[in-house]
Write an enzyme that holds these catalytic residues in place. Structure first.
Site, short mmCIF file in Angstrom:
data_model
loop_
_atom_site.label_atom_id
_atom_site.label_comp_id
_atom_site.label_asym_id
_atom_site.label_seq_id
_atom_site.Cartn_x
_atom_site.Cartn_y
_atom_site.Cartn_z
N SER A 87 4.17 -6.57 7.55
CA SER A 87 4.31 -5.18 8.00
C SER A 87 5.53 -5.07 8.90
CB SER A 87 3.06 -4.73 8.75
OG SER A 87 1.91 -4.93 7.93
N ASP B 263 0.81 -1.22 0.00
CA ASP B 263 0.00 0.00 0.00
C ASP B 263 0.84 1.27 0.00
OD1 ASP B 263 0.82 0.18 2.65
OD2 ASP B 263 -1.20 0.16 3.49
N ASP B 264 2.14 1.16 0.28
CA ASP B 264 3.01 2.34 0.29
C ASP B 264 3.41 2.79 -1.11
OD1 ASP B 264 3.27 2.64 3.19
OD2 ASP B 264 4.30 0.71 3.07
N ASN C 276 5.15 -3.48 4.72
CA ASN C 276 4.64 -2.15 4.98
C ASN C 276 5.59 -1.35 5.86
OD1 ASN C 276 2.25 -0.34 4.83
ND2 ASN C 276 2.27 -0.57 7.06
#
Ligand SMILES: *[C@@H]1O[C@H](CO)[C@@H](O)[C@H](O)[C@H]1NC(C)=O
Ligand SMILES: *[C@@H]1O[C@H](CO)[C@@H](O)[C@H](O)[C@H]1NC(C)=O
Ligand SMILES: *[C@@H]1O[C@H](CO)[C@@H](O)[C@H](O)[C@H]1NC(C)=O
Ligand SMILES: *[C@@H]1O[C@H](CO)[C@@H](O)[C@H](O)[C@H]1NC(C)=O
Length: 348
Positions: free
Chosen positions: A171, A29-30, A138
């Site tokens: 993450s 998502d980054d 993440n």
């Protein structure tokens, strides 16, 4: 699973090479320029896997499982780190690597664009789709049930799991770093990628040829503590609940605005353990203590069969048509038979 023995030149070049080569769809998502993800991409490829990144064109943290497709055919602004300019198509590749794709949408949208557009059109030999989906690592940990629905890393993963692709969300605790700022292998992005690789590789290596890495509906949530060097942190089997945090609305009397803060003491609601092995340590506790946590989840969010579930349904049972199952109905028996099926062989 399509696992085949890595042969010929690749195997000759690297004895450490995996005997199982997997097709891996990587997301984060980054954004597609994440230093963490690019380092994991490098390590997975060095181990002989085929890896395709399909990740957001921009930073898309906190989107959970939201599936949002762009309404613009072309980028209206440059992508993350100016890797591609404004005006480029909304889906495309890094100019330096045709296996690194961006899409101008949310993390879960990127999972679907990967599964339904990029792979079927451009990786036709991936006939059965990816063997494994990996999101991350993440920047920032995703611990406990509360962030499960909030994290784009996890959201993009349960999107894949819902599509029958074994999914691993990872993450970490290191600071955001662009791929172009990773200039050596002695930095937190590489250490994080190495710890991530170790877990992903173990899942792949320990899966016999012809089998799926995870049963249908299963996903993995991995969290990595802060790393100061490439010493390998201890890895623990964990559960989502247990010392997990959740939010409060913290009101600022001066500004009249709200912000989030951790709820203290930690609420029992977010830590109620109904599924899984409640004697396992919570992932939050393990990562705060310097360990890597490996939790399993399923996308079957139904409450388990127990007296509480029976009682709760019982309160409104007068409303229901049809069989009122408590684990003994014919319908439930059918379901149990379904779950007891052997792991689906997704590849010949
Ligand atoms: C998008 O860009 C292409 C060229 O890359 C151009 O042909 C097309 O007209 C553009 N579409 C829109 C809606 O601006
Ligand atoms: C592509 O590679 C060239 C040469 O290594 C480099 O100068 C350029 O910055 C790279 N572009 C991107 C978008 O990474
Ligand atoms: C590697 O790069 C990092 C910055 O990312 C820097 O802090 C560190 O000193 C470098 N290490 C070596 C051995 O060059
Ligand atoms: C629940 O299970 C019991 C047997 O354990 C059975 O007698 C009863 O009929 C079941 N109730 C419903 C609503 O299915």
């Amino acid at each position: 699973m399509r696992f085949s023995t890595v042969s010929g030149l690749v195997a000759a070049l690297s004895l450490a090479c995996a005997s199982n080569a997997a097709r891996i769809l990587l997301n984060n998502d980054d954004g597609f320029g994440s230093g963490n993800t690019r380092e994991l991409y490098r390590l997975l490829k060095e181990a002989g896997h085929e890896v395709v990144i399909v990740a957001p064109a921009t930073q898309q943290s906190g989107q959970g499982g939201l599936t949002e497709f762009t309404t613009e055919a072309n980028l209206t602004a440059p992508s993350q780190y100016d890797i591609v300019p404004a005006g480029a198509p909304s889906v495309g590749t890094d100019p330096n690597d045709s296996n690194i794709w961006y899409y101008n949408g949310t993390p879960a949208a990127c999972t679907f664009v990967g599964l339904d557009y990029v792979i079927p059109r451009y990786y036709k030999d991936w006939k059965y789709g990816p063997d494994v989906f990996v999101a991350g690592p993440n920047f920032g940990v995703n611990l406990g049930p509360f962030v499960f629905t909030l994290s784009g890393t996890i959201g993009s993963t349960y999107a894949a799991v819902s599509r029958s692709v074994p999914g691993i969300a990872i993450s970490a605790s290191n600071d955001r770093i662009a791929y172009s700022d990773v200039k050596n292998t002695s930095n937190p992005a590489t250490w994080t990628a190495k710890a991530s690789f170790k877990v992903v590789q173990e899942f792949i290596e320990s899966t016999p040829e012809g089998q799926s890495v995870l049963p249908l509906g299963y996903g993995v949530n991995v969290n990595i503590p802060p790393l100061d060097n490439d010493e390998e942190p201890p890895i623990y089997q964990t559960r989502l609940t247990g010392e997990a945090d959740t939010d409060i609305a913290a009101y600022d009397e001066e500004t009249g605005l709200f912000d989030w803060d951790f709820a203290l003491p930690k609420p029992a609601g977010v830590n109620a353990c109904w599924n899984g092995d409640c004697s396992l340590p919570g992932e939050t506790w393990i990562v705060n203590g310097g360990g890597v946590s490996v939790s399993l989840f399923t996308v079957d969010y139904d409450a388990p069969t127990n007296v509480y579930t029976t009682d709760v349904f019982g309160k409104v049972s007068a409303l229901f048509e049809g069989p009122k199952g408590n684990g003994t109905s014919a319908g439930s028996k059918k379901l149990k038979r379904g779950l007891a099926r052997p792991i689906i062989k997704r590849h010949q």
